[in-house]
Design an enzyme around this catalytic site. Structure first.
Site, mmCIF file in Angstrom:
data_model
loop_
_atom_site.group_PDB
_atom_site.id
_atom_site.type_symbol
_atom_site.label_atom_id
_atom_site.label_comp_id
_atom_site.label_asym_id
_atom_site.label_seq_id
_atom_site.Cartn_x
_atom_site.Cartn_y
_atom_site.Cartn_z
ATOM 1 C CG ASN A 1 173.003 15.500 16.318
ATOM 2 O OD1 ASN A 1 174.155 15.628 15.931
ATOM 3 N ND2 ASN A 1 172.316 16.487 16.857
ATOM 4 N N PRO B 1 168.376 1.843 22.908
ATOM 5 C CG PRO B 1 166.512 0.558 23.453
ATOM 6 C CD PRO B 1 167.869 0.952 23.956
ATOM 7 C CD GLU C 1 165.405 17.356 12.282
ATOM 8 O OE1 GLU C 1 164.966 16.425 12.999
ATOM 9 O OE2 GLU C 1 166.112 17.174 11.282
ATOM 10 C CG LEU D 1 177.012 17.598 15.808
ATOM 11 C CD1 LEU D 1 176.169 18.720 15.240
ATOM 12 C CD2 LEU D 1 178.491 17.939 15.701
ATOM 13 C CD GLU D 2 171.497 14.285 20.142
ATOM 14 O OE1 GLU D 2 170.433 14.901 19.949
ATOM 15 O OE2 GLU D 2 171.566 13.039 20.205
ATOM 16 N N GLY E 1 164.874 9.709 27.014
ATOM 17 C CA GLY E 1 165.365 10.997 27.478
ATOM 18 C C GLY E 1 166.588 10.941 28.364
ATOM 19 C CD GLU E 2 167.332 7.829 32.495
ATOM 20 O OE1 GLU E 2 167.561 8.307 33.615
ATOM 21 O OE2 GLU E 2 167.201 6.607 32.270
#
Length: 424
Positions: A322, A253, A48, A324-325, A295-296
Site C-alpha cells: 500500500n 522488511p 486490509e 497510501l500509508e 508495527g513501526e
C-alpha cells in the site's frame, strides 16, 4: 484431513502459524463469545486490516453494546491487530475451509452480520454464511481475468456462493462487470477500501528521538521489503554514498523473522549497520538501519522524506504494498514495476504525479539522487503524494452508504459518517 494437518505442520515449522493458537484453524474458539451484537470482519492481509480499522471504530462508537470479531489467515496481520484493535474488538484466525470446522466456528460465534474484505471466496465458509442467512457484504472485491475465466466454467457454483452477499463492493468497473456476469447482485464500484485507512500510528516521542539521532543526514526508507529487495537497498545505498556520504538507508522488511538473513547480507557488505532491536536508534556510524520489529512502519514513514514501496522489485514476482500509508505521512512515494495487486491505486497515483515509477532497479538510485539534490522538488513530490491520498478519504462515506442494506437486514441502525449530520 491428513493433507491439511501436514500443511499446517509445515506452516508451523516455518513460523507462518501461531503454535499457541493453531486450534483456531480447526474452528475451535480460544475465547468466549461476548453477549449481544457481533459484527464479523474478515480481512485478507495487513493492508486490509489497517483499512478496516476506521469502519470498525465507527461501528463500535455507534453501537456501544456491540463487539467486533476480526479474522485473518496470516500471523503478521494477527500481530498487527493485537496492538491496534479498539476496545470490544478482538482477533481469531479464520478456520480452514472444511465443513465441520466452519460449522463449529459459526456455531460458536453466531455473528449478527459479516463484512468480508477479501477476494478469496472460500466456498464452504461463504455457502454456510448464506445458508444461515447471515447478512453479509463483500468489500474490496477484485478479480483477475484468469480467475474470471476459471469461475465461468462453474457458473452455477459462483452464483450460489455470491448469493450469500447482499452487497458486493468492487475496486473497479471491470471487477464489477466480472462479478455481475458470475451472478453477483447489488454490485457497485466503490474504489479500493485501502483509501479508507487512517495514517499509520506512531509514537511522537520516538519520532523526536529518531530525528535527534539522525540530525541533518539524508535519509530514505525501503518499506515492506521482500526477498531480493534488501539487496537492491544495499546496491542503491552504495551508488549514492559518493554524493551523499552521510546517507542513512532504512530497511523495513515485511516479515521481521527474515532479519537474521538480512543481517548476514549486510555484514558481508562491509558497511556499518544497526538494527532496531539491538541498537534502538541509528548512530552516526550506521550506513543502514534495519527495522526488525513489527508495527513501526508509520514511525519510519514519518521520519523519511522518501519511501520506496516494497514487493515491487521482489524475487517472488512482486505485487506491491500500500503506497497510501507513506503518502499520508508526508513521504514521497517511489515504486518498481511489479504492482499488480494494487494496480488501480498505483495507476491513479502515477497519472496524478503522486508517485514515481521506476522500471529497473538500477535506476532507483538516480531518482533518489535527483530528489535529495533538490529540496524544492522533493517537497513538491511529498505534497503531491499527500494531496492525492487525502483526496480519497471520501471513500469511507461511499462504502457506508452502500452498506445500508446489510445493516438493515441485520436489524441494526445504519452507520453515520462522522462528517455528516444525517443517517446515510
Amino acid at each position: 484431513v491428513p493433507v491439511i494437518n501436514a500443511v499446517l505442520r509445515n506452516r508451523l515449522k516455518s513460523g507462518k502459524e501461531d503454535p499457541n493458537r493453531v486450534d483456531e484453524r480447526y474452528g475451535k474458539a480460544s475465547i468466549k463469545r461476548p453477549d449481544g451484537i457481533l459484527m464479523w470482519v474478515h480481512v485478507a492481509s495487513v493492508g486490509e486490516a489497517q483499512s478496516m480499522l476506521p469502519m470498525i471504530s465507527l461501528f463500535l462508537e455507534q453501537n456501544p453494546d456491540a463487539h467486533v470479531l476480526v479474522t485473518t489467515i496470516t500471523r503478521t496481520a494477527a500481530q498487527l491487530l493485537g496492538t491496534r484493535l479498539p476496545n470490544r474488538a478482538f482477533h481469531q484466525y479464520l478456520p480452514i475451509d472444511k465443513p465441520q470446522w466452519v460449522r463449529r466456528f459459526l456455531d460458536h460465534w453466531n455473528p449478527t452480520l459479516v463484512l468480508w474484505a477479501e477476494s478469496e471466496l472460500w466456498p464452504f465458509i461463504i455457502a454456510e454464511i448464506g445458508k444461515r442467512r447471515i447478512p453479509a457484504a463483500l468489500l474490496n472485491a477484485r478479480m483477475s481475468e484468469k480467475s474470471f475465466r476459471n469461475w465461468s466454467y462453474a457458473k452455477s457454483l459462483s452464483e450460489k456462493i455470491l448469493s450469500a452477499f447482499a452487497v458486493i463492493l468492487t475496486q473497479t468497473d471491470k471487477d464489477r462487470d466480472f462479478y455481475i456476469k458470475l451472478g453477483g447482485r447489488s454490485v457497485v464500484t466503490c474504489d479500493n477500501v485501502k483509501y479508507c485507512a487512517s495514517p499509520l500510528p506512531f509514537s511522537t516521542t520516538e519520532l523526536d528521538e529518531l530525528r535527534s539521532q539522525v540530525g541533518a543526514r539524508s535519509v530514505w526508507v525501503y518499506a515492506s521489503t521482500h526477498k531480493g529487495e534488501e539487496e537492491l537497498a544495499l546496491a542503491t545505498h552504495k551508488n549514492l554514498i559518493g554524493k551523499f556520504p552521510d546517507l542513512l538507508t532504512i530497511v523495513v522488511p515485511r516479515h521481521p523473522e527474515r532479519a537474521p538473513d538480512i543481517e548476514s547480507l549486510y555484514q558481508e557488505s562491509g558497511l556499518s549497520f544497526g538494527t532496531r532491536t539491538k541498537n534502538r536508534y541509528p548512530t552516526a556510524d550506521h550506513s543502514i538501519f534495519l527495522v526488525d520489529t513489527l508495527g513501526e512502519l508509520g514511525l519510519f514513514y514519518a521520519l523519511a522524506p522518501i519511501a520506496c514501496i516494497g514487493r515491487s522489485f521482489s524475487d517472488d514476482g512482486g505485487g506491491g504494498h500500500n503506497p497510501l500509508e507513506a503518502a499520508l505521512l508526508h513521504s514521497a512515494v517511489l515504486h518498481g514495476p511489479n504492482i499488480q495487486n494494487l494496480q488501480e491505486i498505483y495507476d491513479q497515483m502515477d497519472l496524478a504525479g503522486a508517485s514515481l515509477p521506476v522500471t529497473h532497479g538500477e535506476d532507483l538510485s538516480a531518482l533518489i539522487h535527483k530528489l535529495l539534490s533538490s529540496p524544492d522538488a522533493l517537497q513538491d513530490q511529498i505534497d503531491r503524494s499527500y494531496r492525492f491520498a487525502e483526496s480519497k478519504t471520501h471513500i469511507l462515506s461511499k462504502i457506508i452508504e452502500e452498506l445500508e442494506p446489510v445493516f438493515l437486514l441485520a436489524h441494526l441502525s445504519v452507520l453515520k459518517h462522522p462528517d455528516q449530520a444525517e443517517v446515510l
